[in-house]
Design an enzyme around this catalytic site. Structure first.
Site, mmCIF file in Angstrom:
data_model
loop_
_atom_site.group_PDB
_atom_site.id
_atom_site.type_symbol
_atom_site.label_atom_id
_atom_site.label_comp_id
_atom_site.label_asym_id
_atom_site.label_seq_id
_atom_site.Cartn_x
_atom_site.Cartn_y
_atom_site.Cartn_z
ATOM 1 N N ASP A 121 -13.516 15.032 -1.832
ATOM 2 C CA ASP A 121 -13.600 16.384 -2.408
ATOM 3 C C ASP A 121 -14.931 16.472 -3.143
ATOM 4 O O ASP A 121 -15.747 15.556 -3.047
ATOM 5 C CB ASP A 121 -12.398 16.603 -3.347
ATOM 6 C CG ASP A 121 -11.961 18.063 -3.415
ATOM 7 O OD1 ASP A 121 -12.844 18.933 -3.583
ATOM 8 O OD2 ASP A 121 -10.763 18.332 -3.308
ATOM 9 N N LYS A 143 0.859 -1.195 0.000
ATOM 10 C CA LYS A 143 0.000 0.000 0.000
ATOM 11 C C LYS A 143 0.888 1.235 0.000
ATOM 12 O O LYS A 143 1.736 1.397 0.881
ATOM 13 C CB LYS A 143 -0.898 -0.005 1.233
ATOM 14 C CG LYS A 143 -1.880 1.158 1.263
ATOM 15 C CD LYS A 143 -2.916 0.973 2.356
ATOM 16 C CE LYS A 143 -2.486 1.507 3.691
ATOM 17 N NZ LYS A 143 -2.366 2.960 3.783
ATOM 18 N N LYS A 160 -7.170 8.111 -0.352
ATOM 19 C CA LYS A 160 -8.409 8.464 0.374
ATOM 20 C C LYS A 160 -8.992 9.792 -0.106
ATOM 21 O O LYS A 160 -9.130 10.757 0.645
ATOM 22 C CB LYS A 160 -8.157 8.550 1.882
ATOM 23 C CG LYS A 160 -7.692 7.256 2.524
ATOM 24 C CD LYS A 160 -7.662 7.375 4.036
ATOM 25 C CE LYS A 160 -7.156 6.137 4.722
ATOM 26 N NZ LYS A 160 -5.710 5.892 4.539
ATOM 27 N N ASP A 174 -3.433 4.338 -1.751
ATOM 28 C CA ASP A 174 -4.381 4.739 -0.700
ATOM 29 C C ASP A 174 -4.302 6.243 -0.470
ATOM 30 O O ASP A 174 -3.666 6.717 0.470
ATOM 31 C CB ASP A 174 -4.026 3.966 0.582
ATOM 32 C CG ASP A 174 -5.025 4.203 1.704
ATOM 33 O OD1 ASP A 174 -6.179 4.569 1.404
ATOM 34 O OD2 ASP A 174 -4.657 4.001 2.869
ATOM 35 N N ARG A 221 3.130 -0.801 10.755
ATOM 36 C CA ARG A 221 4.216 -0.865 11.737
ATOM 37 C C ARG A 221 4.536 -2.230 12.318
ATOM 38 O O ARG A 221 5.727 -2.503 12.543
ATOM 39 C CB ARG A 221 3.960 0.185 12.832
ATOM 40 C CG ARG A 221 4.169 1.610 12.295
ATOM 41 C CD ARG A 221 3.497 2.669 13.132
ATOM 42 N NE ARG A 221 2.049 2.644 12.958
ATOM 43 C CZ ARG A 221 1.214 3.520 13.514
ATOM 44 N NH1 ARG A 221 1.686 4.492 14.279
ATOM 45 N NH2 ARG A 221 -0.081 3.429 13.302
ATOM 46 N N THR A 259 -9.539 3.842 11.409
ATOM 47 C CA THR A 259 -9.374 2.948 12.566
ATOM 48 C C THR A 259 -8.725 3.670 13.749
ATOM 49 O O THR A 259 -8.680 3.136 14.851
ATOM 50 C CB THR A 259 -8.532 1.714 12.181
ATOM 51 O OG1 THR A 259 -7.426 2.126 11.392
ATOM 52 C CG2 THR A 259 -9.353 0.733 11.384
HETATM 53 O O1 C5P Z 1 1.097 1.060 10.985
HETATM 54 P P1 C5P Z 1 -0.341 0.618 10.901
HETATM 55 O O2 C5P Z 1 -0.497 -0.899 10.828
HETATM 56 O O3 C5P Z 1 -1.195 1.239 11.972
HETATM 57 O O4 C5P Z 1 -0.838 1.194 9.494
HETATM 58 C C1 C5P Z 1 -2.183 1.153 9.087
HETATM 59 C C2 C5P Z 1 -2.310 1.716 7.697
HETATM 60 O O5 C5P Z 1 -3.670 1.628 7.296
HETATM 61 C C3 C5P Z 1 -1.906 3.167 7.538
HETATM 62 O O6 C5P Z 1 -1.284 3.259 6.262
HETATM 63 C C4 C5P Z 1 -3.200 3.949 7.534
HETATM 64 O O7 C5P Z 1 -3.140 5.080 6.690
HETATM 65 C C5 C5P Z 1 -4.164 2.927 6.925
HETATM 66 N N1 C5P Z 1 -5.567 3.062 7.298
HETATM 67 C C6 C5P Z 1 -5.996 3.003 8.608
HETATM 68 N N2 C5P Z 1 -7.340 3.116 8.911
HETATM 69 C C7 C5P Z 1 -8.238 3.244 7.917
HETATM 70 C C8 C5P Z 1 -7.819 3.291 6.582
HETATM 71 C C9 C5P Z 1 -6.455 3.178 6.307
HETATM 72 O O8 C5P Z 1 -5.172 2.849 9.519
HETATM 73 N N3 C5P Z 1 -9.536 3.264 8.197
#
Ligand code: C5P
Length: 235
Positions: A63, A31, A60, A58, A208, A115
């Site tokens: 607009d 991603k 998102k 991604d 992460r 999230t």
């Molecule tokens: O590091 P981590 O596992 O928290 O990364 C989650 C990824 O998912 C990030 O790139 C974040 O932008 C993306 N994301 C999210 N929640 C959402 C949509 C996308 O955390 N609802």
């Protein structure tokens, strides 16, 4: 069986590619978010494709419908498989995005509630009392489904109810994945890899827990083992 998408949230394109090479065959889907896309434009996507990696762009989008349609059409001209719009951009915006993505283009996903959002955050932003976050996600998901998008990005906590209501063809992509004992960071609505598979997620977006691990390929292997053990147990 659900697959893993690794979120390349790294501020340095060279470091991102070094990470991809270090992870090697353990992951085939990445991603690319706003950080790397702002720095590299389509360049990094081309480099990932040259390594035979699948790409989820991604950005998102959120607009007015015309601007989102043009942005989605631009993104759809790149060699990517998934792209995102915010479901809270509304029906007209998502319908315009759907049309711009075309029928043979990348899959269009609607982001329900980030999230990182807690019920308190949602109440603060939208200025309303919530009955339940799951109901709010349900409302945004039905807007997305009615606009013809291919699936939603939502937390593990809501994945099962979305899958039950919209069926196997409607994609459910779950970020906020944290193996037991991992740091939550800024995430609020999290689930373990096992929880996500049990809930019926199609793809687990993981940043992460893999990208910040001392051994990213090893962390991926452990996550895949956890996912496989649930898939075996549930047959
Ligand atoms: O590091 P981590 O596992 O928290 O990364 C989650 C990824 O998912 C990030 O790139 C974040 O932008 C993306 N994301 C999210 N929640 C959402 C949509 C996308 O955390 N609802």
């Amino acid at each position: 069986m659900a697959d893993i998408i690794v979120a390349l949230d790294v501020a340095d394109p060279d470091a991102a590619l070094a990470l991809v090479d270090r992870i090697g065959d353990a992951v085939s889907f990445y991603k690319v978010g706003p950080t790397l896309y702002t720095l590299t434009g389509p360049g990094l996507i081309l480099k990932l494709r040259a390594r035979r990696k699948r790409v989820f762009l991604d950005l998102k989008f959120h607009d007015i419908p015309n601007t989102v349609a043009q942005s989605v059409a631009a993104a759809a001209s790149l060699d990517i498989e998934f792209l995102t719009v915010h479901a809270s951009g509304g029906s007209a915006m998502m319908r315009a995005a759907r049309e711009a993505a075309g029928s043979n283009g990348p899959k269009l996903l609607g982001v329900t509630l980030l999230t990182s959002f807690t019920p308190g955050d949602v109440e603060e932003v939208w200025g309303k009392q919530l009955l339940s976050l799951r109901d709010d996600v349900g409302r945004l998901t039905s807007l997305a489904a009615e606009a013809g998008v291919d699936g939603v990005v939502t937390s593990v906590l809501e994945a099962e109810s979305v899958k039950r209501r919209y069926g196997p063809e409607f994609l459910v992509v779950t970020p906020g994945i944290r193996p037991a004992g991992d740091l939550l960071g800024d995430q609020a609505r999290t689930g373990t890899p096992a929880d996500a598979v049990r809930a019926g997620a199609d793809y687990l977006v993981i940043g992460r827990p893999i990208t910040a691990a001392a051994d990213p390929a090893g962390a991926t292997a452990r996550i895949r083992d956890e996912m496989a053990s649930v898939a075996e147990a549930t047959g």
